[in-house]
Design a protein around this motif. Structure first.
Motif, PDB file in Angstrom:
ATOM      1  N   MET A  22       0.829  -1.206   0.000  1.00 62.23           N
ATOM      2  CA  MET A  22       0.000   0.000   0.000  1.00 62.23           C
ATOM      3  C   MET A  22       0.864   1.256   0.000  1.00 62.23           C
ATOM      4  O   MET A  22       0.571   2.222  -0.696  1.00 62.23           O
ATOM      5  N   GLU A  23       1.951   1.232   0.756  1.00 63.73           N
ATOM      6  CA  GLU A  23       2.873   2.368   0.761  1.00 63.73           C
ATOM      7  C   GLU A  23       3.463   2.578  -0.638  1.00 63.73           C
ATOM      8  O   GLU A  23       3.615   3.706  -1.090  1.00 63.73           O
ATOM      9  N   ALA A  24       3.810   1.494  -1.321  1.00 66.12           N
ATOM     10  CA  ALA A  24       4.354   1.598  -2.677  1.00 66.12           C
ATOM     11  C   ALA A  24       3.320   2.201  -3.630  1.00 66.12           C
ATOM     12  O   ALA A  24       3.649   3.053  -4.465  1.00 66.12           O
ATOM     13  N   PHE A  25       2.064   1.778  -3.510  1.00 64.81           N
ATOM     14  CA  PHE A  25       1.014   2.324  -4.373  1.00 64.81           C
ATOM     15  C   PHE A  25       0.855   3.827  -4.150  1.00 64.81           C
ATOM     16  O   PHE A  25       0.804   4.603  -5.102  1.00 64.81           O
ATOM     17  N   TRP A  26       0.764   4.251  -2.879  1.00 69.99           N
ATOM     18  CA  TRP A  26       0.591   5.676  -2.610  1.00 69.99           C
ATOM     19  C   TRP A  26       1.799   6.476  -3.081  1.00 69.99           C
ATOM     20  O   TRP A  26       1.660   7.609  -3.551  1.00 69.99           O
ATOM     21  N   GLY A  27       2.984   5.900  -3.000  1.00 65.51           N
ATOM     22  CA  GLY A  27       4.179   6.577  -3.527  1.00 65.51           C
ATOM     23  C   GLY A  27       4.090   6.779  -5.029  1.00 65.51           C
ATOM     24  O   GLY A  27       4.427   7.857  -5.538  1.00 65.51           O
TER      25      GLY A  27
END
Length: 81
Positions: A22-27
């Motif tokens: 999820m952190e990768a997606f938001w990045g």
């Protein structure tokens, strides 16, 4: 269980591995869409995020998924199983 249901993670506090995707997606969302524009209203931002998510899932080819979109990859996995 329905295939579209999400399963809550049950790992211990302090284990960040569950949050990584999820952190990768938001990045990606921020670098590919958010930082490139100026938003004057909440509705404009909401529409842009909704459009990006639709683009990401249905049109953005990803090398790590065998050059398929996430939707194509999910359909491929359902057919293989």
């Amino acid at each position: 269980m329905d295939k579209s249901e999400m399963i809550q993670s049950m790992s211990r506090v302090g284990r960040c591995i569950d949050n990584g995707p999820m952190e990768a997606f938001w990045g990606m969302l921020k670098s590919e869409m958010y930082y490139l524009r100026k938003f004057y209203t909440y509705e404009e931002l909401e529409t842009a995020v909704t459009n990006y998510i639709e683009y990401y899932n249905n049109h953005r080819y990803q090398k790590r998924l065998g050059c398929m979109t996430p939707l194509e990859y999910r359909q491929y996995l359902c057919n293989v199983a």
